[in-house]
Design an enzyme around this catalytic site. Structure first.
Site, PDB file in Angstrom:
ATOM      1  N   ALA A 134       0.844  -1.195   0.000  1.00  0.00           N
ATOM      2  CA  ALA A 134       0.000   0.000   0.000  1.00  0.00           C
ATOM      3  C   ALA A 134       0.881   1.247   0.000  1.00  0.00           C
ATOM      4  CB  ALA A 134      -0.940  -0.017   1.201  1.00  0.00           C
ATOM      5  N   VAL A 136       1.954   3.432   2.296  1.00  0.00           N
ATOM      6  CA  VAL A 136       3.000   3.697   3.294  1.00  0.00           C
ATOM      7  C   VAL A 136       3.613   2.425   3.859  1.00  0.00           C
ATOM      8  CG1 VAL A 136       1.960   5.894   3.947  1.00  0.00           C
ATOM      9  CG2 VAL A 136       1.341   3.836   5.204  1.00  0.00           C
ATOM     10  N   GLN A 138       3.954  -2.280   3.488  1.00  0.00           N
ATOM     11  CA  GLN A 138       3.598  -3.522   2.821  1.00  0.00           C
ATOM     12  C   GLN A 138       3.594  -4.654   3.847  1.00  0.00           C
ATOM     13  OE1 GLN A 138       6.564  -3.607  -0.288  1.00  0.00           O
ATOM     14  NE2 GLN A 138       7.807  -5.137   0.749  1.00  0.00           N
ATOM     15  N   VAL A 139       2.965  -5.774   3.470  1.00  0.00           N
ATOM     16  CA  VAL A 139       2.694  -6.858   4.415  1.00  0.00           C
ATOM     17  C   VAL A 139       3.310  -8.151   3.903  1.00  0.00           C
ATOM     18  CG1 VAL A 139       0.867  -8.236   5.472  1.00  0.00           C
ATOM     19  CG2 VAL A 139       0.567  -5.771   5.211  1.00  0.00           C
ATOM     20  N   LYS A 153       3.753  -6.305   9.037  1.00  0.00           N
ATOM     21  CA  LYS A 153       3.570  -5.047   8.309  1.00  0.00           C
ATOM     22  C   LYS A 153       4.784  -4.170   8.547  1.00  0.00           C
ATOM     23  CE  LYS A 153       0.161  -1.365   7.579  1.00  0.00           C
ATOM     24  NZ  LYS A 153      -1.195  -0.884   7.945  1.00  0.00           N
ATOM     25  N   ASP A 288     -11.453   3.874   8.338  1.00  0.00           N
ATOM     26  CA  ASP A 288     -10.859   3.559   7.024  1.00  0.00           C
ATOM     27  C   ASP A 288     -11.434   2.238   6.522  1.00  0.00           C
ATOM     28  OD1 ASP A 288      -9.277   4.034   4.830  1.00  0.00           O
ATOM     29  OD2 ASP A 288      -7.477   3.146   5.694  1.00  0.00           O
TER      30      ASP A 288
END
Length: 527
Positions: A134, A136, A138-139, A153, A288
């Site tokens: 994403a 800001v 990543q996973v 994350k 969100d």
């Protein structure tokens, strides 16, 4: 000026030229001097083919080209439908979370630096290929030494210097726009950038997200409505978050949900119930809730349970905002527009000198055509949006907590109607709100408020006692002079102010506030 700032400026300039965003600026009613300055821009003297794109599409593509920070800004901007033209808001809403991942060796190095050990010692298995990426962070998938399946994350490296420079240019653009155009001032661009600054820095701190997730999990512990993954605090740092891996169905995968015979009507209604529970029971809501952050458990499709991830953005309301919002919504249900107008004024959302009858007429104009339609055909989110736009004409102050609420409600309703097109948000929400209001005025709730306020009395009494003792220690000849009376009057004024801040509603629960005001008046008026 630093080289990085100059490079970012040149990059922004190239994108502005490519998508002809300067033409969008010149469409605004700019002052003559600023319009004249635009002719000094060298690229405007070169022939340019008109782009076969709408202004919203040009803005969206420009933000995508400028990278993750601007993409995130566009996503936040798309939620400010109370400030943006609909065509631009619709285009910005199309911005996606997916961006190219950063190299796996950088991710591993950052994890090892944050946790102080090699990933081979921290995890039984660590997948270097990211599951998702994403704006800001990543996973990555992993397995703990104790066997639990988790996700790791990690924040993108080197973001802060870029964010600082991007924010500096965004603030500069916003300030110029505010000075140059009345329409731009109405959109409050500096305030929008300030909101974004807080949001983006909060999202960079994964300990904050971990704390939010833990609180939300605790709020719904054992609930059949919502499941929040467990956080593994021993492996969490500011730039690394480790939490339980979930295996659910993406909420937008309607085919798979249908295949497992999910009760779609109940699923949609539970989404509404979760929202109102978070807002009114807990005053702690996931702000969100776009489809990428919501899944559905596969365990009990006849009694479907949501799974929520990514708690980086959380909203909350004060007791006063909760009360006014609930009373507003119930007044809407009853079509009591006079009460809606008066509540907006009482809450301070619109200026105190607003004429109630004019505001009531404007609200009626918005609501009446909608209420004549069947309840299932009414979009509650769109109604709330139009009411905010109407209130803006009466100089309604932008309430950041209500903007987050509006954004979340629009997401929830849109998702609910996608799952079950005949969703009746009104009939689902009204009983919950009426029950919540009854509980607010129940004897048990009033007793709890009395107990909370009574706990403050010893502290206030101690302050008053200490002040009086200091006054008594003054020389006797000073206490008789008129100038020696001012400390007592100052104390009285402070007590009156503190009582007023506590609230002076004609309720038994507010007796400490009335006591403070009474004592303050005595000290101010005594001779």
């Amino acid at each position: 000026m630093k080289l990085l700032a100059v490079r970012r400026l040149l990059r922004i300039q190239r994108v502005v030229i490519r998508y002809q965003l300067d033409n969008l600026l010149l469409e605004l009613p700019l002052p003559f001097w600023l319009r004249a300055l635009s002719w000094l821009l060298p690229w405007r003297w070169l022939p340019r083919k008109p782009l076969a794109l709408s202004r919203g599409a040009r803005l969206r593509l420009a933000l995508e080209d400028l990278g993750p920070i601007f993409i995130k800004f566009g996503q936040l901007l798309s939620t400010r439908r109370d400030l943006l033209p609909p065509d631009i808001a619709d285009e910005l809403a199309r911005l996606q979370d997916q961006v190219p991942p950063f190299p796996e060796d950088q991710a591993i190095a950052l994890i090892e630096r944050q946790l102080g050990a090699p990933v081979s010692e921290l995890f039984a298995r660590f997948d270097s290929q990211p599951l998702a990426s994403a704006s800001v962070a990543q996973v990555h998938a992993a397995q703990l030494k104790t066997g639990e399946q988790v996700v790791v994350k990690v924040v993108r490296p080197g973001l802060k210097p870029i964010i600082r420079q991007d924010l500096a240019w965004l603030f500069l653009i916003a300030r110029v726009a505010e000075k140059a155009s009345a329409d731009a001032r109405r959109l409050r661009p500096v305030e929008v950038v300030s909101d974004y600054e807080k949001t983006i820095y909060d999202e960079l701190d994964l300990l904050r997200e971990a704390a939010n997730a833990s609180q939300l999990r605790r709020n719904f512990d054992g609930s059949p409505l919502l499941y929040v993954p467990q956080v593994y605090w021993d492996l969490c740092r500011h730039q690394v978050l480790v939490m339980e891996r979930i295996y659910g169905i993406p909420v937008t995968d309607l085919a798979t949900l249908a295949d497992q015979r999910t009760d779609m009507k109940l699923l949609a209604e539970r989404g509404v119930e979760i929202f109102f529970t978070q807002v009114f029971r807990d005053s702690f809501f996931h702000a969100d809730m776009h489809p990428g952050n919501i899944f559905v458990s596969t365990r009990t499709p006849w009694s479907p349970q949501y799974i929520a991830i990514d708690c980086g953005i959380i909203g909350s309301l004060t007791d006063e905002d909760q009360d006014y919002l609930a009373r507003n919504l119930i007044a809407f249900f009853k079509r009591d527009y006079r009460k809606v107008a008066q509540l907006h004024i009482d809450s301070g959302w619109v200026p105190a000198d607003t004429k109630v009858n004019e505001f009531e007429a404007a609200i009626r104009t918005v609501c009446e055509p909608i209420f004549e339609r069947p309840l299932k055909d009414i979009s509650f989110g769109q109604l709330l949006l139009r009411l905010f736009q109407t209130a803006r004409r009466f100089n309604m102050e932008v309430q950041p907590q209500l903007v987050l609420l509006q954004k979340t409600l629009l997401n929830i309703e849109g998702l609910g109607r996608q799952l079950y097109p005949d969703l009746d948000l009104w009939s689902t929400a009204q009983p919950f709100l009426e029950r919540w209001m009854r509980e607010r005025i129940s004897p048990l709730h009033l007793l709890r408020n009395l107990q909370q306020q009574a706990e403050q009395v010893p502290h206030l009494s101690q302050i008053a006692r200490d002040t009086l003792e200091r006054l008594q220690q003054q020389p006797a000849n000073q206490s008789a002079t008129p100038s020696a009376q001012w400390p007592l009057r100052l104390l009285g004024a402070a007590l009156i102010g503190a009582g007023a801040m506590q609230g002076l509603a004609p309720l038994l629960a507010t007796w400490p506030a009335w006591l403070m005001v009474g004592g303050g008046l005595y000290l101010v008026l005594r001779r």
